[in-house]
Design an enzyme around this catalytic site. Structure first.
Site, PDB file in Angstrom:
ATOM      1  N   GLU A  31       4.491  -3.734  12.312  1.00 46.50           N
ATOM      2  CA  GLU A  31       3.499  -2.669  12.066  1.00 46.50           C
ATOM      3  C   GLU A  31       2.315  -3.356  11.413  1.00 46.50           C
ATOM      4  OE1 GLU A  31       3.748   0.315  13.029  1.00 46.50           O
ATOM      5  OE2 GLU A  31       5.892   0.657  13.270  1.00 46.50           O
TER       6      GLU A  31
ATOM      7  N   GLU B  57       8.509   2.887  14.321  1.00 41.28           N
ATOM      8  CA  GLU B  57       9.336   3.278  13.181  1.00 41.28           C
ATOM      9  C   GLU B  57       9.309   4.788  13.083  1.00 41.28           C
ATOM     10  OE1 GLU B  57       9.527  -0.402  10.183  1.00 41.28           O
ATOM     11  OE2 GLU B  57       7.709   0.784   9.948  1.00 41.28           O
TER      12      GLU B  57
ATOM     13  N   ASN C 125       0.812  -1.230   0.000  1.00 43.45           N
ATOM     14  CA  ASN C 125       0.000   0.000   0.000  1.00 43.45           C
ATOM     15  C   ASN C 125       0.844   1.279   0.000  1.00 43.45           C
ATOM     16  OD1 ASN C 125       0.769  -0.484   2.664  1.00 43.45           O
ATOM     17  ND2 ASN C 125      -1.136   0.337   3.519  1.00 43.45           N
TER      18      ASN C 125
ATOM     19  N   CYS D 178      -3.232   1.758   6.880  1.00 40.77           N
ATOM     20  CA  CYS D 178      -3.554   1.216   8.200  1.00 40.77           C
ATOM     21  C   CYS D 178      -3.984   2.317   9.162  1.00 40.77           C
ATOM     22  CB  CYS D 178      -2.401   0.399   8.747  1.00 40.77           C
ATOM     23  SG  CYS D 178      -0.835   1.217   8.563  1.00 40.77           S
TER      24      CYS D 178
END
Ligand code: ADP
Length: 474
Positions: free
Chosen positions: A241, A453, A142, A275
């Site tokens: 993640e 991150e 994505n 997300c």
């Protein structure tokens, strides 16, 4: 052409444009032998790379940053063709991806250890920060460029070497990122790309190899959980993640029009395939009507189509399975009493028929028994749910196993602080739909993952601490 320089299998597979179904290229289809060769190369390159000064590692990342900006136009076009997002969004993503290269080029020079006061006068205690070693990275389709730099930049800045398996849908973007790293002077073996149409056999080699000391993964909760379990056998460091199910909470002291515009922008970002996209839009009952009015008007004005075309706001979904999921969620919600205010079906028409397009959709009348209430949607459906009190909406927002992003709209500072503190999510946007930056820690709690991150926390994931106790004769 490939930069997978360890490739041994020689097989290739075809990549398609999700907007048109057209073939756009072929890439190496790596298998377990390629994965083993990539780990061999990463293990061989590790001592040399870890032994370089932080300044040398930083210089490579700075050059990569410059090259990525120089090539931004071509990269964005490729991303639109391969992944589907509108060209302007693709350009934004390339900028975000480049930010990680420059930010970690700087951070490489700030990996400080500590000198700890000892209880003994004849002892010195040093805590050194050292690279964890060979890293296996697995990335999604994505955000096919920024999800790569978000891992590779801190890993190589820390002195690690890395083997990366991109999503099978978006290998061409990955190849171009690795070409940049190569052209920037990253030595052979420091970062190796394994494109493949069949992720499990390649992933298994990376996960089972004891020389790989760290797994970093971005993708679904289901796959992340399985990979983390497998990585436990060799006691790898893990950062994940994973999915999200973001609540977007609008209190009645907020401007309903402003909030609805924000909701429309972040919900339909990347056709809902992020997300951090809102999955449950909670609106306090007093402003439900003006909120819905603006939301429906904004969403109705969003043009669906090929991301290369001017004015397109919503591109295709990545594949047929994603479209089928949208249809299933809408059918389930409808059957249980939801009302479709807008959209609700595949977008067809002359130039859309060959792609995976779904109409931007707004639903109301959502109840807890509907799939869309619990499942990550990952597509262009905005479910709007009224609420009455602050306590109620905090409970509703937290009623999920996910915990990545959340959003609150209010002009009441006390309420903003109270609610932000109570939301069980790794990220809270307060009147803000873009609470992300290369300098900031991105990540989730609960089923949304482990680790962070971006920012200083992002490089910590690639560093081990070594205690050195030194006895000093007096
Ligand atoms: P999505 O549903 O968004 O595609 P996935 O979790 O399936 O998310 O995919 C994210 C990444 O995980 C992709 O690179 C994919 O190839 C990879 N992946 C999926 N299954 C496996 C597996 N069994 N082993 C290793 N990688 C996998």
């Amino acid at each position: 052409m490939t930069v997978t320089d360890t490739e041994v299998s020689g097989r290739r597979y075809t990549v398609h444009n999700p907007a048109t179904g057209a073939e756009i290229g072929t890439v190496p289809d790596c298998g377990p032998d390629d994965a083993r060769a990539a780990v061999d190369a990463a293990a061989a390159a590790l001592p040399g790379w870890a032994g370089r000064t932080a300044y040398e590692r930083s210089a490579v990342l700075h050059r990569a940053h410059g090259l990525m900006l120089e090539r931004a136009g071509d990269l964005a076009r490729l991303m639109t063709i391969e992944q589907g997002k509108p060209l302007r969004a693709a350009r934004n993503e390339v900028g975000y991806a480049a930010d990680f290269l420059s930010w970690y080029a700087e951070e490489a020079k700030r990996v400080y250890g500590t000198l700890i006061p000892s209880p003994r006068s004849d002892q010195r205690l040093l805590a050194l920060r050292q690279p964890v070693g060979v890293v296996a990275a697995i990335t999604p389709w994505n955000y096919p460029i920024s999800m790569i730099t978000r891992k590779v930049a801190p890993a190589v800045a820390a002195g690690c070497t890395i083997v990366l398996k991109p999503a099978e849908q978006t290998p061409l973007c990955a190849i171009e990122v690795f070409r940049i790293l190569h052209d920037a002077g990253l030595p052979a073996g420091v970062a190796t790309l394994l494109t493949t149409s069949d992720p499990a056999p390649v992933g298994d080699v990376l996960l089972d190899d004891h020389r790989v000391r760290k797994l970093t993964f971005t993708g679904s909760t289901e796959i992340g959980r399985a990979l983390a379990a497998r990585a436990a056998a060799t006691m790898k460091r893990v950062s994940l993640e994973l999915g999200g199910h973001a609540p977007f909470v609008v209190f009645d002291d907020a401007d309903p029009k402003h909030a609805a515009k924000g909701a429309a922008l972040v919900k339909f970002l990347n056709a809902g395939q992020a997300c951090i996209c809102p999955n449950r839009i909670y609106v306090q009952r007093g402003i439900l009507e003006p909120f819905l009015e603006t939301l429906v008007a904004r969403v109705a004005g969003m043009r669906v189509g090929d991301g290369l075309a001017d004015g397109v706001a919503v591109g295709p979904l990545i594949d047929e399975a994603a479209l089928a999921k949208m249809e299933r969620q809408v059918a389930d919600a409808r059957a249980k009493g939801a009302e479709v205010l807008l959209g609700g079906a595949r977008a067809t028409g002359d130039d859309l028929a060959a792609g995976h397009f779904f109409q931007p959709t707004v639903l109301t009348g959502i109840t807890r028994d509907m799939d869309i209430y619990h499942e990550e949607t990952f597509g262009p459906i905005a479910p709007v749910i009224p609420f009455d009190t602050e306590a109620e909406v905090v409970e509703l927002a937290n009623d999920t196993r996910y915990g990545l992003a959340s959003y609150v709209y209010t002009r009441d500072l006390d309420r903003a602080v109270r609610v932000a503190e109570q939301l069980q999510f790794g990220i809270v946007g307060v009147n803000d739909i873009n609470p992300t930056a290369a300098a900031a820690p991105f990540g989730g709690v609960k089923d949304s993952g482990l680790g962070r991150e971006g920012g200083p926390a992002g490089i910590e994931e690639y560093l081990d601490t070594k205690l050195v106790g030194i006895s000093v004769a007096r």
